[in-house]
Design an enzyme around this catalytic site. Structure first.
Site, PDB file in Angstrom:
ATOM      1  NE  ARG A  39      43.741  45.188  45.913  1.00  0.00           N
ATOM      2  CZ  ARG A  39      43.321  44.250  45.098  1.00  0.00           C
ATOM      3  NH1 ARG A  39      44.136  43.319  44.680  1.00  0.00           N
ATOM      4  NH2 ARG A  39      42.078  44.214  44.713  1.00  0.00           N
ATOM      5  CE  LYS A 200      28.630  35.705  32.548  1.00  0.00           C
ATOM      6  NZ  LYS A 200      29.400  34.675  33.254  1.00  0.00           N
ATOM      7  N   GLY A 353      36.325  45.816  42.753  1.00  0.00           N
ATOM      8  CA  GLY A 353      36.485  45.158  41.455  1.00  0.00           C
ATOM      9  C   GLY A 353      36.312  46.106  40.293  1.00  0.00           C
ATOM     10  N   GLY A 376      34.543  40.675  45.263  1.00  0.00           N
ATOM     11  CA  GLY A 376      33.700  39.549  45.676  1.00  0.00           C
ATOM     12  C   GLY A 376      33.204  39.720  47.106  1.00  0.00           C
TER      13      GLY A 376
END
Ligand code: AMP
Length: 396
Positions: A39, A200, A353, A376
């Site tokens: 990063r 999910k 992610g 996200g």
């Protein structure tokens, strides 16, 4: 459909200006040592451009979740040291964010000098987007640059609040994210194939629903596939299932039919007798998983069907692994799909992610067109939601 056409650091004059740059320096630390500086390295093009252009740069970021308190284990000091090494310049480090130290060092900062503020989340006001805190932060600079895509979906002081006070533009990282992902959604090279996996359904309902208005083929894998299978009356054994989302899974399947989207769900599965890397495992058809088994990866016939569709794609958007790819026994589906994406030669966009981490671990990172720097945030982008950290920047 939200489209972003925002000014970048190339559209403004930065010489002699103090630029407050929101970076994503939320790096993994082990005993105070940075274990992956990706990063930080990714922030360098923007920082170098500003420094070479004669700006005085005040960088800021969050690191971890100190919850509004000064906790030394979340200090950005190691990041300042790594930045100094990577850029081969001195980096001025402020021991606070809007305190005496930051303000006096910011006032003395000269063009082509770089300073890093302490962790913005040492203040509760950061996540509350507190107007006074925003004013204090903004008071140190002339221009605001947002280059932290990973927090662009959060309306915090350093991501959104300051952009309402200072002239605000994006850096190269955010520019790339909105150009590549925006283009893929608005004018995709067809066939447009979306691959969604992971644990999910509930995490990705918005994304599935939005993409059903855009894609030609929607491929479902991972734990979420079993809710879709059960909603079609299949026996799924002990596989992951969100009972309260069965109706929704049916609705999404119906939406796919209405929109003429080919929705693919597994025809066979690699099942295990326990949620363990060394469990007993075998291949079972989708409508007949025994009670004491759970689906942990897609099976070989499914791999064939999915890869055939992927190889024909012009654009691929992928979020979430096809199985528990952290375990060698169940990594085949994700590996095969990654190979097919590469073989397709399609424009390939990987959500951040877990998906990005899986692609990196499997060694495909440099073969994709774009790996998003935000988990996200990239999901919200694909969902068609407005990202406040980008919306607040000046339009072109
Ligand atoms: P997500 O963060 O939603 O993309 O989910 C990623 C996680 O989903 C990974 O940690 C996988 O181990 C997990 N996963 C993928 N497939 C399955 C499955 N069939 N059963 C349980 N977990 C799964």
């Amino acid at each position: 459909m939200i489209s972003y056409n925002k000014k970048t650091i190339e559209d403004i004059d930065v010489a002699g200006k103090k630029c407050l740059v929101r970076c994503d320096f939320n790096v993994p630390l082990k005993d105070g040592v940075i274990s992956d500086d990706k990063r930080i390295r990714e922030s360098l093009p923007t920082l170098k451009y500003l420094l070479n252009g004669g700006a005085a740069v005040i960088a800021c970021s969050h690191l971890g979740r100190p919850k509004g308190e000064f906790k030394p284990e979340f200090s950005l000091m190691p990041v300042a040291e790594r930045l100094a090494k990577l850029l081969d310049i001195e980096v001025v480090f402020a021991k606070d964010v809007i305190g005496e130290d930051a303000k006096s060092k910011a006032s003395m900062l000269k063009p082509r000098q770089l300073m890093l503020l302490e962790n913005v989340r040492y203040h509760k006001q950061e996540e509350k987007n507190d107007p006074e805190f925003c004013k204090e932060l903004a008071s140190m600079a002339d221009i605001y640059v947002n280059d932290a895509f990973g927090t662009a979906h959060r309306a915090h002081a350093s991501t959104t609040g300051v952009a309402k006070i200072l002239p605000a533009v994006c850096g190269f990282l955010i520019k790339k994210e909105i150009e590549i992902m925006g283009k893929a959604l608005q004018e995709p090279k067809r066939p447009f194939v979306a691959i969604l996996g992971g644990a999910k359904v509930s995490d990705k309902i918005g994304v599935i629903s939005n993409l059903l208005d855009k894609v030609d083929t929607l491929i479902i894998g991972g734990g979420m596939a079993y809710t879709f299978m059960k909603s079609r009356g299949f026996k799924i054994g002990n596989s992951l299932c969100e009972e309260d989302k069965l109706g929704l899974a049916k609705e999404l399947s119906a939406k796919a039919d209405t929109n003429n989207v080919k929705m693919l769900i597994p025809v066979d599965n690699h099942v295990g007798d326990a949620y363990k890397p060394d469990c007993f495992h075998e291949i079972i058809y989708s409508d007949d998983i025994p009670d004491n088994f759970m689906g942990l990866d897609i099976g070989p016939q499914t791999i064939e069907v999915y890869c055939k569709a992927i190889r024909q794609a012009g654009t691929v958007v992928w979020n979430g692994p096809m199985g528990v790819c952290e375990w060698e026994a169940f990594e085949n589906g994700t590996l095969a799909v990654a190979n097919a994406v590469v073989e397709s030669g399609a424009i390939s966009i990987i959500g951040g992610g877990d998906s990005a981490a899986a692609i990196e671990k499997l060694g495909f990172a440099d073969k994709m067109t774009h790996i998003s720097t935000g988990g996200g945030a990239s999901l919200e982008f694909l969902e068609g939601l407005e990202l406040p950290g980008i919306a607040a920047l000046i339009d072109k």
